[in-house]
Write a protein that holds these residues in place. Structure first.
Motif, PDB file in Angstrom:
ATOM      1  N   TRP A 130       1.212  -1.875   0.412  1.00  0.00           N
ATOM      2  CA  TRP A 130       0.156   0.107   0.125  1.00  0.00           C
ATOM      3  C   TRP A 130       0.598   0.900   0.065  1.00  0.00           C
ATOM      4  N   THR A 131       1.686   1.161   1.170  1.00  0.00           N
ATOM      5  CA  THR A 131       3.033   2.310   0.645  1.00  0.00           C
ATOM      6  C   THR A 131       3.369   2.257  -1.079  1.00  0.00           C
ATOM      7  N   ASP A 132       3.897   1.618  -1.063  1.00  0.00           N
ATOM      8  CA  ASP A 132       4.156   1.466  -3.095  1.00  0.00           C
ATOM      9  C   ASP A 132       3.092   2.577  -3.600  1.00  0.00           C
ATOM     10  N   VAL A 133       1.247   1.372  -3.402  1.00  0.00           N
ATOM     11  CA  VAL A 133       0.924   2.067  -4.387  1.00  0.00           C
ATOM     12  C   VAL A 133       0.255   3.884  -4.407  1.00  0.00           C
ATOM     13  N   LEU A 134       0.782   4.446  -2.858  1.00  0.00           N
ATOM     14  CA  LEU A 134       0.401   5.773  -2.475  1.00  0.00           C
ATOM     15  C   LEU A 134       1.821   6.581  -3.210  1.00  0.00           C
ATOM     16  N   ARG A 135       3.094   5.583  -3.090  1.00  0.00           N
ATOM     17  CA  ARG A 135       4.207   6.619  -3.291  1.00  0.00           C
ATOM     18  C   ARG A 135       3.739   6.499  -5.210  1.00  0.00           C
ATOM     19  N   ASN A 136       3.486   5.614  -5.591  1.00  0.00           N
ATOM     20  CA  ASN A 136       3.007   6.187  -7.131  1.00  0.00           C
ATOM     21  C   ASN A 136       1.569   7.266  -7.075  1.00  0.00           C
ATOM     22  N   ASP A 137       1.240   6.981  -6.540  1.00  0.00           N
ATOM     23  CA  ASP A 137      -0.090   7.332  -7.215  1.00  0.00           C
ATOM     24  C   ASP A 137      -0.024   9.043  -6.847  1.00  0.00           C
ATOM     25  N   ALA A 138       0.767   9.366  -5.718  1.00  0.00           N
ATOM     26  CA  ALA A 138       1.493  10.786  -5.082  1.00  0.00           C
ATOM     27  C   ALA A 138       2.098  11.144  -6.402  1.00  0.00           C
ATOM     28  N   ALA A 139       3.189  10.291  -7.301  1.00  0.00           N
ATOM     29  CA  ALA A 139       3.950  10.826  -7.961  1.00  0.00           C
ATOM     30  C   ALA A 139       2.681  11.436  -9.307  1.00  0.00           C
ATOM     31  N   VAL A 140       1.593  10.665 -10.053  1.00  0.00           N
ATOM     32  CA  VAL A 140       1.244  10.808 -11.195  1.00  0.00           C
ATOM     33  C   VAL A 140       0.116  12.126 -10.248  1.00  0.00           C
ATOM     34  N   ILE A 141      -0.142  12.287  -9.123  1.00  0.00           N
ATOM     35  CA  ILE A 141      -1.193  13.750  -8.628  1.00  0.00           C
ATOM     36  C   ILE A 141      -0.183  14.798  -9.110  1.00  0.00           C
ATOM     37  N   ALA A 142       1.116  14.353  -8.114  1.00  0.00           N
ATOM     38  CA  ALA A 142       1.865  15.916  -8.087  1.00  0.00           C
ATOM     39  C   ALA A 142       2.036  16.075  -9.446  1.00  0.00           C
ATOM     40  N   ALA A 143       1.955  15.489 -10.910  1.00  0.00           N
ATOM     41  CA  ALA A 143       1.985  16.340 -11.774  1.00  0.00           C
ATOM     42  C   ALA A 143       1.069  16.987 -12.125  1.00  0.00           C
ATOM     43  N   ASP A 144       0.029  16.857 -11.765  1.00  0.00           N
ATOM     44  CA  ASP A 144      -0.964  17.872 -12.172  1.00  0.00           C
ATOM     45  C   ASP A 144      -0.588  19.212 -12.029  1.00  0.00           C
ATOM     46  N   PRO A 145      -1.110  19.994 -12.660  1.00  0.00           N
ATOM     47  CA  PRO A 145      -0.035  21.720 -12.704  1.00  0.00           C
ATOM     48  C   PRO A 145      -1.013  22.975 -11.626  1.00  0.00           C
ATOM     49  N   ASN A 146      -2.307  21.802 -11.249  1.00  0.00           N
ATOM     50  CA  ASN A 146      -2.311  22.307 -10.214  1.00  0.00           C
ATOM     51  C   ASN A 146      -1.460  22.230  -8.900  1.00  0.00           C
TER      52      ASN A 146
END
Length: 375
Positions: free
Chosen positions: A249-265
């Motif tokens: 689950w920690t790996d999922v969160l780390r990967n999801d965080a990277a995806v979300i952080a790429a959003d321009p907002n």
């Protein structure tokens, strides 16, 4: 504060409060909390106030809940007199939205003055505590913004309310009053106004952003199942496969965080227990996280972004100065005149007042303002 048994109560409140510390140290003290908002009166009043009172828009009067028992007898005549405030909503405010006008604070003041006189606050051998939340500034700020003519009118009227409250308290208990003033947050100027433009404020639709993040997470995880359970800035709650181990689950969160952080907002995404490198806001988000209640990820949007589903008005909820800088004033018996040049957190208010009252609070992030209270 929602409570299936009693309607509203502090049962979910886990933090120690000033009111509860005083009740423990001094069972005979009178503790009264008053607000237009139920949550404000309840969370200020804590578990065992003498009375916690808030305005009910259906009954057009101040009420309490079954959790606290019956309201004091002096509440009823004040409620009977409130119609004058409903009828005396000044321009440019609307009677249809009475709580977003200075008249709402006038009603709260009337109840606070009745509490001082009826309970004899400040006249006893033990300390008494009056907790008053004036909420009209919040409602007016959301609707018209901090630079509006409505806010100008509100602050002038609020100043008069505070003056009357202090004068009455001093007249009731001369030389025995300590007065504290603060706020829970500031607010971003309305993006469409000149003030908002100077702040480079811009409106981002909350539903649109949530939908876009949902699509990105589905693509990233190769899933057709809903990924975002709920989003209330800064907290993002995600669907977790119950079969996943904590490490997975920690790996999922780390990967999801990277995806979300790429959003321009999005300026940064925080994973509980992990810091974002060279980020001055890490500690703020750490203190904003509570296991089992907070989201799986915490989002920080770029400065000036107003996340809202409305086409007008404004909001708060960021770690930036326009939301975070608030007044903190102590005045009255035993308070030494000074203006601090050091950063002071609002977290210092409760332990400082607790020290004055002789009602210790558990350690907090805040410090006792010994230079101001002389202890």
């Amino acid at each position: 504060i929602d409570d299936d048994r009693d309607g509203e109560s502090p049962r979910r409140l886990k933090a120690a409060t000033l009111a509860d510390a005083l009740r423990k140290a001094s069972p005979q003290s009178r503790i009264i909390s008053i607000s237009i908002k139920d949550r404000s009166a309840i969370l200020l009043g804590g578990q065992r106030p003498t009375a916690a009172l808030w305005f009910n828009h259906l009954t057009h009067g101040f009420v309490t809940s079954k959790f606290y028992g019956d309201a004091p007898a002096w509440v009823k005549p004040v409620n009977a007199s409130l119609s004058r405030f409903f009828d005396d909503v000044p321009k440019p405010f609307s009677k249809l939205d009475w709580s977003a006008s200075p008249a709402a604070d006038r009603a709260v003041l009337a109840m606070a003055l009745a509490a001082i006189r009826s309970e004899g606050l400040g006249r006893h051998d033990t300390a008494d505590l009056l907790l008053v939340s004036f909420s009209a500034t919040d409602a007016i700020g959301h609707r018209w913004g901090p630079d509006s003519s409505q806010m100008d009118a509100q602050l002038k009227e609020l100043d008069r309310c505070l003056g009357e409250l202090i004068a009455d308290a001093e007249a009731t208990a001369p030389g025995r009053v300590v007065f504290a003033l603060t706020s829970d947050h500031g607010i971003l100027p309305v993006p469409e106004t000149p003030a908002g433009q100077r702040w480079n404020a811009r409106r981002v639709n909350a539903d649109t952003l949530t939908k876009r993040l949902e699509e990105k997470l589905r693509d990233r995880n190769g899933s057709d199942q809903k990924q975002i359970v709920h989003f209330a800035l800064p907290d993002l709650y995600l669907r977790r496969d119950p079969a996943l181990s904590d490490a997975a689950w920690t790996d999922v969160l780390r990967n999801d965080a990277a995806v979300i952080a790429a959003d321009p907002n999005v300026a940064a995404v925080y994973i509980p227990g992990r810091s974002v490198k060279d980020d001055e806001f890490n500690d703020i988000y750490r203190r904003s996280f509570y296991p089992g209640r907070s989201g799986d990820l915490q989002l920080r949007l770029h400065p000036g972004i107003l996340l809202s589903s409305y086409s007008s008005g404004t909001n708060h909820g960021t770690p930036y100065a326009y939301d975070r800088d608030v007044p903190l004033i102590l005045w009255g018996a035993g308070i030494h005149p000074l203006r601090s040049t050091e950063p002071v957190s609002v977290e210092s208010l409760a332990p400082s007042l607790a020290a004055i009252l002789g009602a210790p609070l558990p350690p907090t992030e805040g410090r006792i303002l010994t230079e101001a209270i002389g202890r």
